[in-house]
Design an enzyme around this catalytic site. Sequence first.
Site, PDB file in Angstrom:
ATOM      1  N   LYS A 188       0.979  -1.266  -0.028  1.00  8.93           N
ATOM      2  CA  LYS A 188      -0.051   0.062   0.040  1.00  8.93           C
ATOM      3  C   LYS A 188       0.874   1.272   0.095  1.00  8.93           C
ATOM      4  CE  LYS A 188      -3.526  -2.848   0.112  1.00  8.93           C
ATOM      5  NZ  LYS A 188      -4.417  -3.279   1.064  1.00  8.93           N
TER       6      LYS A 188
HETATM    7  C1  LIG Z   1      -5.247  -4.464   1.309  1.00  8.83           C
HETATM    8  C2  LIG Z   1      -6.863  -4.311   1.359  1.00  8.83           C
HETATM    9  C3  LIG Z   1      -7.456  -4.623   2.572  1.00  8.83           C
HETATM   10  C4  LIG Z   1      -6.882  -5.491   3.741  1.00  8.83           C
HETATM   11  O1  LIG Z   1      -5.896  -4.733   4.175  1.00  8.83           O
HETATM   12  P1  LIG Z   1      -4.886  -5.727   5.475  1.00  8.83           P
HETATM   13  O2  LIG Z   1      -4.318  -4.522   5.947  1.00  8.83           O
HETATM   14  O3  LIG Z   1      -4.162  -6.506   4.518  1.00  8.83           O
HETATM   15  O4  LIG Z   1      -6.015  -6.419   6.309  1.00  8.83           O
HETATM   16  C5  LIG Z   1      -8.823  -4.527   2.530  1.00  8.83           C
HETATM   17  N1  LIG Z   1      -9.381  -3.693   1.607  1.00  8.83           N
HETATM   18  C6  LIG Z   1      -8.725  -3.302   0.611  1.00  8.83           C
HETATM   19  C7  LIG Z   1      -9.343  -2.683  -0.534  1.00  8.83           C
HETATM   20  C8  LIG Z   1      -7.258  -3.836   0.520  1.00  8.83           C
HETATM   21  O5  LIG Z   1      -6.626  -3.540  -0.691  1.00  8.83           O
END
Ligand SMILES: *Cc1c(COP(=O)(O)O)cnc(C)c1O
Length: 379
Positions: A188
């Site tokens: 991210k």
């Molecule tokens: C990455 C992601 C999540 C989950 O994130 P984590 O921190 O890995 O639990 C949820 N929703 C979206 C749209 C994502 O891209």
Amino acid sequence: MILYGQQIISEQDKEAVLDVLSSSHLTQGKMVEHFEEKLANYCSAKYSVSFTNATSALHSACLALGVTNGDIVWTSPISFVASANCAIYCGAEIDFVDVELATGNMSVDALEEKLIHAQKIGKLPKVVIPVHLAGQSCDMEKIHALSKCFGFSIVEDASHAIGGKYQNIPVGACQYSDITVFSFHPVKIITTGEGGAALTNSSQLHDKLRKLRSHGIDSNEAMRAEHGPWYYEQGMLGFNYRMTDIQAALGTSQLEQIENFIDKRHQLASQYDTLLKGSQYAPLKRQHNTISSFHLYIVQFHDWSLANKKIIVSKLRSQGIQAHVHYIPIYKQPFYQQLGFNSHYCSKAENYYQISMTLPMHPALTDKDLNIVTSALLG
Ligand SMILES: *Cc1c(COP(=O)(O)O)cnc(C)c1O
């Protein structure tokens, strides 16, 4: 391999983590508080609560809004499964609102139509979770207006979108929502290893989110004065969803660099735009009132079949380019099929899935990398 996404860890990040390792506190302490304050500040939100990841933040957001057995939650099918799983954790029923083909974001028209129908049959959602795909905000003002007519709460799944803006206001400000959730997974925009946060402007929701994160436990000066310095009370059922100080130190340091990350992502996106101009591959449509964080660079090829896409993604991967697809519509997953969803439940999401592909996008990419990717794609 040119990865589709990856973190950048600077010397400053390493020092921040090492400082915590040399201190007396490893888990939730001053660094967590500091990170939460900086995060709320950056997003122009009143409160921020950090979590172990976005998944636990989404779960807690649903619980804080009172989602329980028999309730209904709606989200977008074009998302990671966590956007839907969070409702199931609460014993709620999940349903999907179709997307706009050109952005992959929840369609406001589809939402309105579905709400009108749901009202007739008495199955209105308690919470709607729009997902800001690739970092571009959904049309939150309109979704918010619908929430006032039909009486639902809003959780923004902004896992992709920290650093983005809607109507020139940072995503996370919760201008048109109850809670906004971020992810700090390494692919991210900024990372804490694993990590997430929930932002809100409501002091009640803030209080609930904090308790849910830590076993439902509360402890304050008044209680300690009455009972003794050891005293705490568990008033509700919560979890251990706490971020560590090690992660928060990394997060704070990463947050200090976010503008550089976002600038670089914008620069890469416009380079891609130029390199792909006139080809059959078009980027996702950009709305005039949003500024994307460009978590992902997704292109669409309107003459694609899934079979062709498999060939192209495999070809790129064989050349060391991690092309990807975001996302397989959630209702197609075997788990959701077992819940009874038709495998072609949302027609626009089906079409989106067929024609969309993700190209590598992260701030460590070089001009040379971009040329390799686009030559392989167009060659
Ligand atoms: C990455 C992601 C999540 C989950 O994130 P984590 O921190 O890995 O639990 C949820 N929703 C979206 C749209 C994502 O891209």
